[in-house]
Design an enzyme around this catalytic site. Structure first.
Site: not given
Ligand code: GLU
Length: 413
Positions: A67, A91, A103, A187, A218, A347
């Site tokens: 994810k 995370k 990612k 976030t 954002n 998410s």
């Molecule tokens: N890009 C965001 C992060 O770094 C969200 C990732 C997501 O929602 O999967 O946490």
């Protein structure tokens, strides 16, 4: 010089050592499971074909599907994407949501592309990774330079290949395509919740704090808005064009209105002093919220940081060397894997709603987010107290323990 990923590994190994974990239990986490290097040819509006470089890294699928977001930025490279993927693994484990980490990214300046070019690029990228993503395998999301519109193109391209409407393949979608209420702000909202928790521990009130925010994308933009509405005094903000500072506090609603029109801060007028991004980081402020990119506070400027608390809204804004200097100077750092987990938590809620076909109200989303963040914070704080370590090390110990438990459960079979 050690790469960002190597530095991340040293943080992981130190945490494992403090928690007395056996190398056998975590060694597999030190190498990403799968990395894709892809080239995406796009016929530009002028008829010329341009080939873009892209990546998708699945760091771990131990606890669930990979994810993590997709970044469109001119500095995207494999070391960065690999690091961002690994941060997602930790995370998701800290937040205790059933995912691994991944990612993706494309080396591109999105503002230099027309809407049509951007759509072609996104769809081309998705076609390259289409057999490796899916609602149960790898679920992309927005990151720096991408948004709901980009997610819609990914969902649509994937659905065409899958032969069925598959909104759960990606999160951060527009609402009509199965997006979740509250996802855009998640976030930034999570950053506020994390800040409230640390202030409670320190017996401080948000109303008495001065705040400096680096980055008004954002995450930083939403954080500025929510902190302002919560009565905090925001003394400095910045974007890629530079920063502005006022000891009395800035007029955040006016700044955000200006930014909404697509303009940069350097064309915003008012009663304040112009500063550089570097100066913003070194301001005398109670709370510093880096909300832009990684490696902002390094061994070069860490000794100049005068904030008492750093809330890492960005991923990896403080390097390992800087961390040591901050710790020595008693600066508390709420780490990215905890502080900015609001995005991936919502998410997860979006994915759950997609799979169930049952949609929640914004209030429900926000309440569940708050509960999840408070709980994650509490658990990290407990580890911090038990081992007498920094919050970052505590977060890694907590995550590693979750991951090792899963690893052990698998080995039993
Ligand atoms: N890009 C965001 C992060 O770094 C969200 C990732 C997501 O929602 O999967 O946490």
């Amino acid at each position: 010089m050690a790469s960002t990923y190597e530095k991340l590994l040293s943080t992981v190994k130190e945490a494992a050592h403090t928690a007395n974990l056996a190398e056998n239990d975590y060694i597999s986490l030190l190498s990403p499971e799968r990395e894709m290097h892809i080239s995406i040819p796009v016929k530009m509006d002028n008829g010329k074909i341009k080939v873009f470089k892209g990546y998708r890294v699945q760091h771990s699928t131990l606890r669930g599907p990979a994810k993590g977001g997709i970044r469109f930025h001119q500095d995207v490279n494999i070391d960065e994407v690999r690091s961002l993927a690994a941060w997602m693994t930790f995370k998701c484990a800290v937040a205790d949501i059933p995912y691994g980490g991944g990612k993706g990214g494309i080396c591109v300046t999105p503002s230099h592309l027309s809407e049509t070019e951007l759509e072609k690029l996104t769809r081309g990228y998705t076609r390259r990774i289409v057999s490796f993503i899916g609602p149960k395998t790898d679920i992309p999301a927005p990151d720096v330079g991408t948004n709901a519109r980009v997610m819609a193109w990914i969902a649509d391209t994937y659905s065409t290949y899958a032969g069925e409407f598959s909104p759960a393949v990606v999160t951060g979608k527009p609402l009509p395509l199965g997006g979740s209420k509250g996802r855009v702000e998640a976030t930034g909202r999570g950053v506020l919740f994390a800040t409230r928790e640390i202030l409670k521990k320190l017996n401080k009130s948000l109303k008495d704090q001065s705040i400096a925010i680096q980055g008004l994308g954002n995450v930083g933009g939403t954080a500025a808005d929510l902190f302002y509405k919560d009565g905090a005094k925001i003394i400095a903000v910045s974007d890629a064009s530079g920063g502005i500072y006022s000891e009395k506090g800035l007029d955040i609603p006016q700044i955000l209105k200006h930014k909404k029109t697509g303009k940069k801060l350097d064309s915003f007028e008012g009663d304040f002093k112009r500063i550089t991004n570097q100066e913003l980081l070194e301001l005398k402020t109670d709370i510093l919220i880096p909300s832009a990119l990684e490696n902002q506070i390094t061994e070069k400027n860490a000794a100049n940081i005068r904030a008492s608390i750093i809330i890492e809204a960005a991923n990896g804004p403080v390097t390992t060397e800087a961390d040591r200097i901050l710790e020595k100077n008693n600066i508390i750092c709420v780490p990215d894997v905890l502080a900015n987990s609001g995005g991936v938590i919502v998410s997860y809620f979006e994915w759950v709603q997609n799979l169930q076909g049952l949609y929640w109200t914004e209030e429900e989303v926000n309440n569940r987010l708050e509960n999840k963040m408070i709980e994650a914070f509490r658990l990290v704080w407990d580890v911090k107290e038990t081992y007498n370590v920094s919050m970052r090390k505590a977060a890694y110990i907590k995550a590693l323990k979750e991951l090792v438990e899963t690893q052990k459960a698998l080995n039993i079979i």
